[in-house]
Design an enzyme around this catalytic site. Structure first.
Site, mmCIF file in Angstrom:
data_model
loop_
_atom_site.group_PDB
_atom_site.id
_atom_site.type_symbol
_atom_site.label_atom_id
_atom_site.label_comp_id
_atom_site.label_asym_id
_atom_site.label_seq_id
_atom_site.Cartn_x
_atom_site.Cartn_y
_atom_site.Cartn_z
ATOM 1 N N SER A 1 -19.146 -7.936 -6.385
ATOM 2 C CA SER A 1 -19.291 -6.745 -5.543
ATOM 3 C C SER A 1 -20.063 -7.107 -4.285
ATOM 4 C CB SER A 1 -20.045 -5.646 -6.295
ATOM 5 O OG SER A 1 -21.409 -6.018 -6.476
ATOM 6 N N CYS A 2 -20.095 -6.187 -3.331
ATOM 7 C CA CYS A 2 -20.840 -6.438 -2.094
ATOM 8 C C CYS A 2 -22.320 -6.633 -2.384
ATOM 9 C CB CYS A 2 -20.616 -5.303 -1.095
ATOM 10 S SG CYS A 2 -21.078 -3.652 -1.672
ATOM 11 N N ASP B 1 0.864 -1.178 0.000
ATOM 12 C CA ASP B 1 0.000 0.000 0.000
ATOM 13 C C ASP B 1 0.900 1.227 0.000
ATOM 14 O OD1 ASP B 1 -3.205 0.573 0.925
ATOM 15 O OD2 ASP B 1 -1.790 2.223 1.199
ATOM 16 N N ASN C 1 -22.212 -3.942 3.942
ATOM 17 C CA ASN C 1 -21.460 -3.795 2.696
ATOM 18 C C ASN C 1 -19.956 -3.866 2.889
ATOM 19 O OD1 ASN C 1 -22.801 -1.128 3.700
ATOM 20 N ND2 ASN C 1 -20.838 -0.453 2.830
ATOM 21 N N HIS D 1 -28.071 1.703 0.091
ATOM 22 C CA HIS D 1 -26.660 1.424 0.386
ATOM 23 C C HIS D 1 -26.044 2.514 1.247
ATOM 24 C CE1 HIS D 1 -22.457 0.413 -0.345
ATOM 25 N NE2 HIS D 1 -22.809 -0.631 -1.071
#
Length: 336
Positions: free
Chosen positions: A151-152, A34, A316, A179
Protein backbone atom coordinates in the site's frame (compact mmCIF):
# COMPACT_ATOMS: atom_id res chain seq x y z
CA UNK A 1 13.47 -5.03 -25.99
CA UNK A 2 10.24 -3.23 -25.14
CA UNK A 3 8.18 -4.53 -22.22
CA UNK A 4 4.48 -4.21 -23.00
CA UNK A 5 2.20 -3.41 -20.08
CA UNK A 6 -1.56 -3.58 -19.64
CA UNK A 7 -3.42 -1.56 -17.01
CA UNK A 8 -6.63 -2.94 -15.51
CA UNK A 9 -8.41 -0.07 -13.77
CA UNK A 10 -7.74 3.48 -14.94
CA UNK A 11 -8.44 5.29 -11.68
CA UNK A 12 -6.05 7.46 -9.66
CA UNK A 13 -3.22 4.92 -9.57
CA UNK A 14 -3.79 3.53 -13.06
CA UNK A 15 -3.68 6.96 -14.69
CA UNK A 16 -0.63 8.14 -12.76
CA UNK A 17 1.18 4.90 -13.54
CA UNK A 18 0.41 5.50 -17.21
CA UNK A 19 1.93 8.98 -16.92
CA UNK A 20 5.14 7.71 -15.34
CA UNK A 21 5.55 4.89 -17.83
CA UNK A 22 5.51 7.45 -20.65
CA UNK A 23 8.92 8.62 -19.42
CA UNK A 24 10.51 5.17 -19.11
CA UNK A 25 12.49 3.88 -22.05
CA UNK A 26 11.75 0.26 -22.88
CA UNK A 27 8.32 0.11 -21.20
CA UNK A 28 5.10 0.72 -23.12
CA UNK A 29 1.40 0.57 -22.23
CA UNK A 30 -0.48 -1.12 -25.09
CA UNK A 31 -3.90 -1.74 -23.55
CA UNK A 32 -6.11 -0.31 -20.83
CA UNK A 33 -9.16 -2.08 -19.46
CA UNK A 34 -11.76 -0.03 -17.61
CA UNK A 35 -15.56 0.01 -17.58
CA UNK A 36 -15.66 3.81 -17.91
CA UNK A 37 -16.32 5.51 -21.26
CA UNK A 38 -13.03 6.24 -23.13
CA UNK A 39 -13.98 9.92 -23.49
CA UNK A 40 -14.11 10.22 -19.71
CA UNK A 41 -10.87 8.28 -19.27
CA UNK A 42 -9.05 10.49 -21.77
CA UNK A 43 -10.33 13.65 -20.10
CA UNK A 44 -9.24 12.47 -16.63
CA UNK A 45 -5.83 11.52 -17.99
CA UNK A 46 -5.38 14.94 -19.54
CA UNK A 47 -6.57 17.02 -16.57
CA UNK A 48 -5.71 16.25 -12.95
CA UNK A 49 -6.56 18.46 -9.98
CA UNK A 50 -3.76 17.31 -7.68
CA UNK A 51 -1.00 16.29 -10.09
CA UNK A 52 -1.49 18.87 -12.82
CA UNK A 53 -2.16 18.66 -16.54
CA UNK A 54 -0.71 15.76 -18.53
CA UNK A 55 2.39 16.82 -20.43
CA UNK A 56 1.42 15.41 -23.80
CA UNK A 57 -1.38 15.01 -26.31
CA UNK A 58 -4.47 12.87 -25.72
CA UNK A 59 -7.01 12.26 -28.47
CA UNK A 60 -9.95 9.83 -28.39
CA UNK A 61 -10.07 7.39 -31.31
CA UNK A 62 -12.31 4.47 -32.18
CA UNK A 63 -11.44 1.61 -29.84
CA UNK A 64 -9.21 3.65 -27.55
CA UNK A 65 -7.18 6.83 -27.54
CA UNK A 66 -3.99 8.19 -28.98
CA UNK A 67 -1.36 9.53 -26.59
CA UNK A 68 1.61 11.42 -28.02
CA UNK A 69 0.87 9.82 -31.38
CA UNK A 70 0.70 6.25 -30.04
CA UNK A 71 -2.59 4.35 -30.07
CA UNK A 72 -3.64 2.58 -26.86
CA UNK A 73 -6.50 0.13 -27.11
CA UNK A 74 -9.20 0.52 -24.45
CA UNK A 75 -11.51 -2.36 -23.55
CA UNK A 76 -14.31 -2.68 -20.99
CA UNK A 77 -14.33 -6.28 -19.74
CA UNK A 78 -15.67 -6.98 -16.26
CA UNK A 79 -13.96 -10.37 -15.96
CA UNK A 80 -10.16 -10.38 -16.29
CA UNK A 81 -10.35 -13.77 -17.98
CA UNK A 82 -12.07 -12.10 -20.94
CA UNK A 83 -9.38 -9.46 -21.53
CA UNK A 84 -7.36 -10.40 -24.59
CA UNK A 85 -4.05 -9.08 -23.34
CA UNK A 86 -2.03 -11.30 -25.69
CA UNK A 87 -3.38 -9.63 -28.84
CA UNK A 88 -1.58 -6.46 -27.80
CA UNK A 89 1.52 -8.28 -26.64
CA UNK A 90 0.94 -7.49 -22.97
CA UNK A 91 3.44 -9.29 -20.75
CA UNK A 92 2.74 -7.63 -17.39
CA UNK A 93 -0.59 -6.38 -16.06
CA UNK A 94 -0.84 -3.63 -13.48
CA UNK A 95 -3.96 -4.69 -11.57
CA UNK A 96 -5.29 -1.35 -10.32
CA UNK A 97 -9.04 -1.86 -9.90
CA UNK A 98 -8.90 -2.83 -6.23
CA UNK A 99 -11.32 -5.68 -6.99
CA UNK A 100 -8.78 -8.38 -7.92
CA UNK A 101 -6.27 -7.86 -5.13
CA UNK A 102 -5.99 -11.48 -4.02
CA UNK A 103 -3.78 -14.00 -5.79
CA UNK A 104 -6.55 -16.24 -7.09
CA UNK A 105 -8.46 -13.27 -8.52
CA UNK A 106 -5.35 -11.64 -10.02
CA UNK A 107 -4.37 -14.92 -11.68
CA UNK A 108 -7.38 -14.55 -13.97
CA UNK A 109 -5.23 -12.21 -16.04
CA UNK A 110 -2.96 -15.17 -16.78
CA UNK A 111 -5.70 -17.44 -18.11
CA UNK A 112 -6.81 -17.94 -21.72
CA UNK A 113 -5.19 -15.16 -23.83
CA UNK A 114 -3.70 -13.58 -20.76
CA UNK A 115 -0.44 -12.00 -19.69
CA UNK A 116 2.57 -13.62 -18.03
CA UNK A 117 2.86 -11.53 -14.84
CA UNK A 118 0.65 -9.38 -12.60
CA UNK A 119 1.55 -6.59 -10.18
CA UNK A 120 -1.28 -5.84 -7.72
CA UNK A 121 -1.55 -2.20 -6.64
CA UNK A 122 -2.79 -3.11 -3.16
CA UNK A 123 -1.90 -5.42 -0.27
CA UNK A 124 -2.17 -8.95 -1.66
CA UNK A 125 -2.18 -11.27 1.34
CA UNK A 126 0.19 -13.90 2.69
CA UNK A 127 0.28 -16.08 -0.44
CA UNK A 128 2.00 -13.52 -2.68
CA UNK A 129 5.29 -11.72 -2.24
CA UNK A 130 4.78 -8.15 -1.03
CA UNK A 131 7.37 -5.79 -2.46
CA UNK A 132 8.49 -2.32 -1.40
CA UNK A 133 11.12 -1.35 -3.94
CA UNK A 134 14.58 -0.61 -2.50
CA UNK A 135 13.50 -2.21 0.78
CA UNK A 136 12.96 -5.87 -0.12
CA UNK A 137 12.68 -6.17 -3.91
CA UNK A 138 15.56 -8.65 -3.81
CA UNK A 139 13.12 -11.32 -2.58
CA UNK A 140 11.95 -11.66 -6.19
CA UNK A 141 13.64 -14.27 -8.38
CA UNK A 142 11.61 -13.74 -11.56
CA UNK A 143 9.63 -16.97 -11.42
CA UNK A 144 6.70 -15.34 -9.62
CA UNK A 145 3.50 -14.79 -11.61
CA UNK A 146 1.66 -12.50 -9.17
CA UNK A 147 3.19 -10.02 -6.72
CA UNK A 148 1.86 -7.17 -4.59
CA UNK A 149 3.21 -3.62 -4.46
CA UNK A 150 1.82 -3.24 -0.92
CA UNK A 151 0.00 0.00 0.00
CA UNK A 152 1.03 3.65 -0.20
CA UNK A 153 1.46 3.82 3.57
CA UNK A 154 3.51 0.61 3.73
CA UNK A 155 5.79 2.08 1.05
CA UNK A 156 6.28 5.10 3.30
CA UNK A 157 6.68 3.19 6.55
CA UNK A 158 8.86 0.28 5.42
CA UNK A 159 12.09 2.08 4.42
CA UNK A 160 11.98 4.27 7.53
CA UNK A 161 11.34 1.29 9.81
CA UNK A 162 14.03 -0.80 8.13
CA UNK A 163 16.66 1.93 8.44
CA UNK A 164 15.80 2.39 12.12
CA UNK A 165 15.77 -1.34 12.81
CA UNK A 166 19.01 -2.04 10.94
CA UNK A 167 20.82 0.69 12.87
CA UNK A 168 19.36 0.40 16.36
CA UNK A 169 16.91 -2.53 16.60
CA UNK A 170 13.16 -1.90 17.02
CA UNK A 171 11.50 -3.56 20.01
CA UNK A 172 7.92 -2.32 19.63
CA UNK A 173 6.22 0.56 17.89
CA UNK A 174 3.03 2.42 17.05
CA UNK A 175 2.54 4.30 13.80
CA UNK A 176 -0.01 6.88 12.73
CA UNK A 177 -0.55 7.99 9.17
CA UNK A 178 -2.02 11.46 8.78
CA UNK A 179 -3.51 10.71 5.41
CA UNK A 180 -5.20 12.75 2.69
CA UNK A 181 -8.82 11.90 2.04
CA UNK A 182 -9.45 9.42 -0.78
CA UNK A 183 -12.17 8.40 -3.20
CA UNK A 184 -13.65 5.86 -0.79
CA UNK A 185 -14.90 8.71 1.43
CA UNK A 186 -17.96 10.85 0.89
CA UNK A 187 -17.54 14.47 -0.25
CA UNK A 188 -20.70 15.39 1.69
CA UNK A 189 -22.36 13.42 4.48
CA UNK A 190 -24.16 10.39 3.08
CA UNK A 191 -24.35 6.60 3.25
CA UNK A 192 -20.98 4.94 2.70
CA UNK A 193 -21.10 1.98 0.32
CA UNK A 194 -19.02 -0.11 2.71
CA UNK A 195 -21.12 0.81 5.73
CA UNK A 196 -18.33 2.76 7.44
CA UNK A 197 -19.98 5.40 9.63
CA UNK A 198 -16.92 7.65 9.74
CA UNK A 199 -16.15 7.50 6.03
CA UNK A 200 -19.80 8.42 5.50
CA UNK A 201 -18.93 11.92 6.74
CA UNK A 202 -17.66 14.75 4.53
CA UNK A 203 -14.02 13.96 3.78
CA UNK A 204 -12.98 17.51 2.91
CA UNK A 205 -14.47 18.98 6.10
CA UNK A 206 -13.45 16.53 8.82
CA UNK A 207 -10.56 14.69 10.41
CA UNK A 208 -11.74 11.11 9.99
CA UNK A 209 -10.23 8.32 12.10
CA UNK A 210 -9.64 5.21 10.01
CA UNK A 211 -7.90 1.87 10.16
CA UNK A 212 -4.70 0.96 8.32
CA UNK A 213 -3.10 -2.39 7.73
CA UNK A 214 0.29 -0.85 7.01
CA UNK A 215 1.86 -1.54 10.41
CA UNK A 216 0.79 -5.17 10.51
CA UNK A 217 1.69 -5.67 6.84
CA UNK A 218 5.24 -4.58 7.59
CA UNK A 219 5.99 -8.18 8.54
CA UNK A 220 5.40 -9.22 4.92
CA UNK A 221 8.11 -6.78 3.84
CA UNK A 222 10.49 -6.96 6.82
CA UNK A 223 9.93 -10.37 8.49
CA UNK A 224 12.02 -9.51 11.56
CA UNK A 225 9.47 -6.78 12.41
CA UNK A 226 6.48 -9.12 12.17
CA UNK A 227 4.16 -8.50 15.13
CA UNK A 228 6.23 -5.61 16.49
CA UNK A 229 4.23 -2.71 15.04
CA UNK A 230 0.61 -1.57 15.13
CA UNK A 231 -1.10 1.61 14.06
CA UNK A 232 -4.02 3.66 12.82
CA UNK A 233 -4.88 6.41 10.36
CA UNK A 234 -6.36 9.88 10.56
CA UNK A 235 -7.80 11.07 7.24
CA UNK A 236 -7.46 14.85 6.93
CA UNK A 237 -8.96 17.49 4.59
CA UNK A 238 -6.25 17.62 1.89
CA UNK A 239 -6.64 15.92 -1.53
CA UNK A 240 -3.14 14.38 -1.49
CA UNK A 241 0.05 14.60 0.55
CA UNK A 242 0.36 12.46 3.68
CA UNK A 243 2.77 11.80 6.53
CA UNK A 244 3.61 8.79 8.71
CA UNK A 245 4.70 9.08 12.34
CA UNK A 246 6.39 6.09 13.97
CA UNK A 247 6.99 5.95 17.75
CA UNK A 248 9.20 3.09 18.92
CA UNK A 249 11.33 1.66 21.67
CA UNK A 250 14.79 0.57 20.55
CA UNK A 251 17.40 -1.94 21.67
CA UNK A 252 19.83 0.87 22.51
CA UNK A 253 19.71 4.49 23.57
CA UNK A 254 20.30 7.00 20.80
CA UNK A 255 20.42 10.71 20.07
CA UNK A 256 18.49 12.71 17.50
CA UNK A 257 21.67 13.25 15.51
CA UNK A 258 22.45 9.53 15.47
CA UNK A 259 18.98 8.72 14.17
CA UNK A 260 19.11 11.37 11.46
CA UNK A 261 22.58 10.26 10.39
CA UNK A 262 21.36 6.68 10.03
CA UNK A 263 18.39 7.80 7.96
CA UNK A 264 20.53 9.97 5.71
CA UNK A 265 22.92 7.07 5.14
CA UNK A 266 20.00 4.82 4.17
CA UNK A 267 18.53 7.28 1.64
CA UNK A 268 18.13 6.32 -2.02
CA UNK A 269 15.78 6.90 -4.97
CA UNK A 270 12.87 5.47 -2.96
CA UNK A 271 13.73 6.85 0.48
CA UNK A 272 14.52 10.54 0.50
CA UNK A 273 15.93 12.73 3.27
CA UNK A 274 15.25 16.38 4.01
CA UNK A 275 16.09 18.93 6.68
CA UNK A 276 13.84 21.60 5.15
CA UNK A 277 10.75 22.79 7.12
CA UNK A 278 8.29 21.48 4.53
CA UNK A 279 4.49 21.10 4.60
CA UNK A 280 2.23 18.62 2.81
CA UNK A 281 1.78 20.58 -0.42
CA UNK A 282 5.56 20.57 -0.88
CA UNK A 283 5.64 16.82 -1.43
CA UNK A 284 2.82 16.55 -3.98
CA UNK A 285 4.28 14.89 -7.06
CA UNK A 286 7.50 13.62 -5.44
CA UNK A 287 8.84 10.30 -6.66
CA UNK A 288 10.24 9.17 -3.31
CA UNK A 289 8.07 6.46 -1.80
CA UNK A 290 9.02 7.99 1.55
CA UNK A 291 10.69 11.32 2.37
CA UNK A 292 12.24 11.34 5.84
CA UNK A 293 11.85 14.63 7.73
CA UNK A 294 14.87 15.10 9.99
CA UNK A 295 13.34 18.21 11.59
CA UNK A 296 10.68 16.11 13.34
CA UNK A 297 12.85 13.46 14.98
CA UNK A 298 12.26 13.31 18.75
CA UNK A 299 13.85 11.34 21.61
CA UNK A 300 12.28 11.24 25.10
CA UNK A 301 13.90 9.74 28.18
CA UNK A 302 11.56 7.47 30.16
CA UNK A 303 12.93 5.81 33.32
CA UNK A 304 16.25 4.90 31.76
CA UNK A 305 14.72 3.92 28.45
CA UNK A 306 13.66 6.02 25.49
CA UNK A 307 10.71 6.72 23.26
CA UNK A 308 11.80 7.64 19.75
CA UNK A 309 9.63 9.35 17.15
CA UNK A 310 10.48 9.52 13.45
CA UNK A 311 8.45 11.05 10.63
CA UNK A 312 8.33 10.57 6.88
CA UNK A 313 6.24 12.27 4.18
CA UNK A 314 4.67 10.73 1.09
CA UNK A 315 2.39 11.74 -1.73
CA UNK A 316 -0.11 8.92 -1.29
CA UNK A 317 -0.79 9.09 -5.03
CA UNK A 318 2.49 9.77 -6.84
CA UNK A 319 4.96 8.42 -4.28
CA UNK A 320 3.17 5.09 -4.33
CA UNK A 321 2.82 5.08 -8.11
CA UNK A 322 6.52 5.76 -8.57
CA UNK A 323 7.30 2.79 -6.36
CA UNK A 324 4.88 0.56 -8.25
CA UNK A 325 6.44 1.47 -11.58
CA UNK A 326 9.95 0.82 -10.21
CA UNK A 327 8.76 -2.60 -9.04
CA UNK A 328 7.07 -3.33 -12.36
CA UNK A 329 10.17 -2.36 -14.33
CA UNK A 330 12.41 -4.52 -12.14
CA UNK A 331 9.97 -7.45 -12.24
CA UNK A 332 9.94 -7.31 -16.04
CA UNK A 333 13.74 -7.22 -16.17
CA UNK A 334 14.23 -10.39 -14.09
CA UNK A 335 11.21 -12.31 -15.43
CA UNK A 336 11.78 -15.99 -16.17
Amino acid sequence: MVVKVGINGFGRIGRLAFRRIQNIEGVEVTRINDLTDPNMLAHLLKYDTTQGRFDGTVEVKEGGFEVNGNFIKVSAERDPENIDWATDGVEIVLEATGFFAKKEAAEKHLHANGAKKVVITAPGGNDVKTVVFNTNHDILDGTETVISGASCTTNCLAPMAKALHDAFGIQKGLMTTIHAYTGDQMILDGPHRGGDLRRARAGAANIVPNSTGAAKAIGLVIPELNGKLDGAAQRVPVPTGSVTELVVTLDKNVSVDEINSAMKAASNDSFGYTEDPIVSSDIVGVSYGSLFDATQTKVMEVDGSQLVKVVSWYDNEMSYTAQLVRTLEYFAKIAK
